[in-house]
Every structure is written in C-alpha cells, then in structure tokens.
Design a protein around this motif. Structure first.
Motif, PDB file in Angstrom:
ATOM      1  N   LEU A 193     -14.897  59.055  33.776  1.00  0.00           N
ATOM      2  CA  LEU A 193     -13.549  58.932  33.216  1.00  0.00           C
ATOM      3  C   LEU A 193     -13.464  57.839  32.163  1.00  0.00           C
ATOM      4  O   LEU A 193     -12.706  57.958  31.189  1.00  0.00           O
ATOM      5  N   PHE A 194     -14.255  56.779  32.298  1.00  0.00           N
ATOM      6  CA  PHE A 194     -14.218  55.656  31.363  1.00  0.00           C
ATOM      7  C   PHE A 194     -15.268  55.780  30.261  1.00  0.00           C
ATOM      8  O   PHE A 194     -15.428  54.855  29.476  1.00  0.00           O
ATOM      9  N   LEU A 195     -15.969  56.924  30.240  1.00  0.00           N
ATOM     10  CA  LEU A 195     -16.946  57.153  29.182  1.00  0.00           C
ATOM     11  C   LEU A 195     -16.470  58.145  28.138  1.00  0.00           C
ATOM     12  O   LEU A 195     -17.242  58.525  27.258  1.00  0.00           O
ATOM     13  N   GLY A 196     -15.240  58.591  28.245  1.00  0.00           N
ATOM     14  CA  GLY A 196     -14.691  59.495  27.249  1.00  0.00           C
ATOM     15  C   GLY A 196     -14.364  60.866  27.814  1.00  0.00           C
ATOM     16  O   GLY A 196     -14.915  61.278  28.841  1.00  0.00           O
ATOM     17  N   PRO A 197     -13.451  61.588  27.164  1.00  0.00           N
ATOM     18  CA  PRO A 197     -13.073  62.921  27.661  1.00  0.00           C
ATOM     19  C   PRO A 197     -14.240  63.905  27.696  1.00  0.00           C
ATOM     20  O   PRO A 197     -14.326  64.735  28.611  1.00  0.00           O
ATOM     21  N   ALA A 198     -15.131  63.845  26.709  1.00  0.00           N
ATOM     22  CA  ALA A 198     -16.243  64.799  26.673  1.00  0.00           C
ATOM     23  C   ALA A 198     -17.163  64.612  27.873  1.00  0.00           C
ATOM     24  O   ALA A 198     -17.592  65.579  28.515  1.00  0.00           O
ATOM     25  N   SER A 248     -17.768  51.654  33.536  1.00  0.00           N
ATOM     26  CA  SER A 248     -17.654  50.977  32.241  1.00  0.00           C
ATOM     27  C   SER A 248     -16.176  50.780  31.909  1.00  0.00           C
ATOM     28  O   SER A 248     -15.590  51.490  31.099  1.00  0.00           O
ATOM     29  N   TYR A 249     -15.579  49.819  32.591  1.00  0.00           N
ATOM     30  CA  TYR A 249     -14.167  49.558  32.371  1.00  0.00           C
ATOM     31  C   TYR A 249     -13.959  49.011  30.960  1.00  0.00           C
ATOM     32  O   TYR A 249     -14.804  48.288  30.424  1.00  0.00           O
ATOM     33  N   PRO A 250     -12.824  49.320  30.341  1.00  0.00           N
ATOM     34  CA  PRO A 250     -12.582  48.834  28.975  1.00  0.00           C
ATOM     35  C   PRO A 250     -12.421  47.322  28.952  1.00  0.00           C
ATOM     36  O   PRO A 250     -11.883  46.716  29.880  1.00  0.00           O
ATOM     37  N   GLN A 251     -12.911  46.703  27.867  1.00  0.00           N
ATOM     38  CA  GLN A 251     -12.820  45.261  27.678  1.00  0.00           C
ATOM     39  C   GLN A 251     -11.654  44.946  26.737  1.00  0.00           C
ATOM     40  O   GLN A 251     -11.559  45.500  25.645  1.00  0.00           O
ATOM     41  N   PHE A 252     -10.762  44.075  27.180  1.00  0.00           N
ATOM     42  CA  PHE A 252      -9.600  43.696  26.382  1.00  0.00           C
ATOM     43  C   PHE A 252      -9.827  42.295  25.800  1.00  0.00           C
ATOM     44  O   PHE A 252     -10.116  41.343  26.537  1.00  0.00           O
TER      45      PHE A 252
END
Length: 503
Positions: A373-378, A436-440
């Motif tokens: 889910l955290f690597l992109g829709p594809a 791979s959670y997004p980094q803010f």
C-alpha cells in the motif's frame, strides 16, 4: 461406394464434427466451469457490453427494484384484510426501523466478508446475493406465507401470517427456499469459484442477513405503528427498543445460522465427484436449515418463561458457537490446502520454496498488502492480482486432483503460471521489516540542525552575555567547575611596593 458405406458417411461426418466441437478450448473450459480469459486488446466498454454476467446483473437489479417497490406498496399503507384492518408501517416509522435494523445487518455482513479472505468473491456477486435476500426473498416469502396461512384457515389479528401453525409449518420451508434460491443459481453460474465450505457459508450468510434486515424493518415498523395507535400503554420507541433487544441482539444469528446449512451442503456437493453426494448434500443442507428454522419458531411460539431461557442458553447459543468454531477451523484448513497444493509446483521447480508458506498464512498476506500500500497503487494492485492468481492456482490443482476439472485445467494452469511469472517482479510476496512509510520533512524553523548561520563567528568578548560579551571569558573556568558560595570569592595578590602616584 456401396449403399452401406454411403449410409455411414453422414454418421462419420457428424462424429467428426462432434469430436472437433468437443476439442474446442472454449467449450472444454465452459464444461469445467473455467471462466473465459478476457482479451486485453479489447476496450473495457466493449468487454462489459459483450459480457453475459453484466446483462444478467442489469436484469437482476431491475427485478430487485421491482420487488422492493411492490413490497413497499404492500406494507407501508394501511390495508383492509379479512377480519379487520392491517396497519401499515407508515412513512414515519421506516427510517427509525431501518436504523435499528442496520445495527445488526452491517456488522454481520462485515463478519461474513471478513471470513471470505483466501479467495473472496467479486463485488457484484456479494451485491447480487445481498440484493436477492433483501428484495426478492422477502417479497416472495411475504406472498407465499400469507397465501399458505390463509388456506390453513388461521385466525389472527387481521394478518393471516400471524398464526402459530404458519410460523412453524409454513414459514421455515418458504423462507429457506427463497433465501437459498440465489445460492443454487450461483452454484450453476460460478461453480468454479465455489472452492470451499467458507464460500457457501459467506454467500448464504449474506443472503440471510439481507433477509433479516428487511424483515426486522417490517417487525420494528409494525410494533412502532401499533404502539403509536394505542394511547397510554407504552411509548412507540420504547416498544421498538424492546423488540430490538429480542430480535436484534439476542436472536440476530437466526437466519444466517439456518441458511448456512444450505450453503455448506452446496459446497460439499460442488467439491465432490460422487453423483450421489452431489444430489444428497444440497437436499440434506436444506432440510437441516428448515428443521433448525422450524425448531426456532416452535420454541419462540410455544415455550415461555424459564424453559425459553434454557432453550436459548442450552441450544441456540451452543449452535452459534459451533458454527463459529467451524468457520475458524475451515480458515486453517484452507490455509493448509493452499500450502500443500502450491508445494506440488515447488517440487516441479515452477515456484520458489517460500511461496507456499507465505501465501497460506492470512497474517503474511495481510502484511504484504500493507507493505504494498505504501509502495504505490501499481504495486498494491499487482500484489492483489498475485495473491488471487496463486490462490486460484492452488484450488485449481486441488480440483484437478479430485477429478472435478478435466484437461481444460491444464490450459488454465499455464495462464496462471504465466501471470505469476509476470507479476513476481512488482508484487510484494515476502514482506520483511517495516513498511515504507512516507517521510515528512520538518519546517525550517523546527529543524534544530539548521546550519544556515554557521558562517558567522560567535561573539568572543569578555563580559556578561547580552551586552556584547561572552561570559565566561575564553580561558576562564567553565560553568560548574568553579566553587560556589564564599569559596567562590577570589582576591588578587597584593603588591607591597604599590603606592599612589607622585609619592
């Protein structure tokens, strides 16, 4: 050519045509129930308009809407019936009754959808099953129950379906038949997708939950309207809440429990090669559902007081617990089946060794979806396709070993293995570590490591800080190293030769 040879020529021609027709890949796949693979070159509008399932869904949605409108016109307004006046629900009671009925229907539906985890059905199948139970089954049951009860000469409060004999001898067979009809249709149309007993339980539970949802609306609305018409006895909403505690909380499991027996019987029949089992298992499941329904109605109608509580705690609750344990065991059983069947492909060298272990564990499959889910829709969609392809491959292998699928399964097997090979590079199969959670990024004014002013030299003057100085001065003891109190006072050395100037 002789006359005999001339007579046999058409027969041989027909036999050759029949053999060629039997060798047609589409016909052999349809005979085994294997779905036709869509052509990726065709645009999706064309594929949708040429699909039989699409048009069948459109027709069934129209049928559902028609039954719902007819049922609305039958139960909402007041009607005159033999023996009195039958109060309708009224437009005021429907929203309130629907809210109370949804309290039970929504969690039950989510539980059944959660149980269908290894190979979940398509969304339109869930929708068709729920719609059938909510619209068609309730409408047909209302008509047939009223007709059968009126022919039994039952006296009631104006509604011929309120007698005890109708609830015991008529309603169980009628309602279980209407709820289970959609299961038999789905078994004919999509027997390839019925891979386990869980499939039968989930579809039967959805149909029964939808039936109970609409039935509860009718019961709640009727008791609300009756209490509103009877002044001084009980508040309408209080009467509705009392019935909700009985039907929505204590006996919410009734219809799903009954219809699940038919679903289990159909699943056993579809996964068996024996013709006797294919005939007897669905009939046995339906008879078990009708018997449980009849026993429940008889107990609720004829038993009261402590005996009713004993039947509830001693029979009804253990039956629900037994069904729950059965579902959990089936989940573990399906996991073992997938691991064993995928291991066959590992022995042949067509799959890596880690695939059977990771794809047979629900926790690992869920973790893989979470990482994707955290690597992109594809990547997320490819992971879903990968899991579905591997699961179908395992169940196809099981069907081929059981003798349920003929040589058409070999062609489908090649398609699935090719799909697995193409998706392996992008899908997540063996999740490790954290996702791979997004980094803010922090704002610049919150970043303590900002070195924008590093080029400016710090002040280096003796004296107190704040007035151009830097205390303590360079070379002086650092804070915390000097003594405190009176010992901190230091005096310079006295020069004995010092004297005022000019002396």
């Amino acid at each position: 050519m002789s006359v005999t040879q001339a007579g046999h020529a058409p027969a041989r021609a027909r036999a050759s045509k029949r053999a060629a027709r039997d060798q047609d890949p589409r016909r052999t796949a349809a005979r085994s129930g294997i779905p036709r693979e869509p052509d990726p070159g065709e645009p999706w509008p064309k594929r949708m308009l040429t699909s039989k399932l699409f048009w069948l869904s459109v027709v069934m949605l129209l049928v559902y809407a028609t039954c719902l409108v007819l049922l609305y016109r039958q139960v909402v307004p007041d009607r005159q019936v033999p023996g009195g006046k039958l109060l309708g629900l009224g437009t005021e009671a429907i929203p309130l009754a629907a809210k109370y009925a949804a309290v039970t229907a929504i969690p039950l539906s989510l539980v059944f959808l959660w149980a269908d985890r290894f190979r979940p059905q398509r969304f339109w199948i869930w929708l068709m099953t729920f719609g059938w139970g909510a619209c068609v089954a309730t409408f047909l049951s209302a008509q047939i129950n009223s007709w059968a009860a009126s022919h039994l000469s039952i006296l009631g409060d104006g509604d011929p379906a309120t007698g005890a004999r109708a609830a015991i001898y008529v309603a169980p067979f009628v309602e279980e038949s209407t709820k289970a009809t959609v299961l038999f249709w789905l078994a004919i149309l999509m027997r390839y997708q019925w891979v386990s007993r869980l499939s039968g339980i989930v579809l039967a539970g959805l149909s029964a939950t939808a039936f109970a949802f609409v039935e509860n609306i009718l019961y709640y609305g009727r008791v609300y309207r009756y209490a509103a018409q009877t002044f001084g006895e009980v508040e309408p909403e209080q009467a509705l809440q009392s019935l909700f505690k009985l039907r929505g909380l204590m006996t919410f499991f009734g219809h799903p429990l009954f219809t699940s027996m038919t679903g289990i019987g159909l699943a056993v029949a579809l996964r068996s090669k024996s013709k006797v089992v294919r005939v007897v298992a669905p009939l046995a499941g339906f008879c078990a559902a009708a018997f449980l329904h009849m026993s429940f109605n008889a107990t609720a109608t004829l038993v009261s007081g402590p005996s009713l509580l004993f039947m509830y705690l001693g029979v009804a609750v253990p039956a629900v617990v037994a069904l729950t344990v059965f579902v959990v065991r089936q989940l573990f059983r399906e996991g073992r089946l997938i691991r064993e069947r995928l291991t066959d492909y590992v022995r042949l060298g067509w799959l890596p060794e880690g695939d059977p272990r990771d794809l047979s564990r629900l926790r690992t499959r869920t973790k893989a979806l979470w990482h994707a889910l955290f690597l992109g829709p594809a990547v997320f969609l490819d992971t879903i396709r990968m899991q579905r392809a591997m699961t179908e491959l395992a169940y196809l292998r099981d069907a081929m070993t059981r003798g349920l699928v003929d040589r058409a399964g070999l062609a489908r097997e090649k398609v699935l293995l090719s799909r697995v090979r193409s998706l392996r590079g992008s899908a997540v199969l063996h999740p490790t570590g954290r996702a791979s959670y997004p980094q803010f990024r922090k704002p610049a004014f919150l970043d303590r490591n900002d070195t924008a002013g590093a080029a400016w030299a710090p002040p280096n003057y003796p004296g107190p800080a704040g007035i151009g100085g830097n205390f303590p001065a360079p070379g002086a003891p650092q804070p915390g190293s000097a003594p405190l109190g009176q010992a901190a006072t230091q005096y310079s050395e006295v020069d004995p030769s010092w004297k005022p100037p000019g002396q």
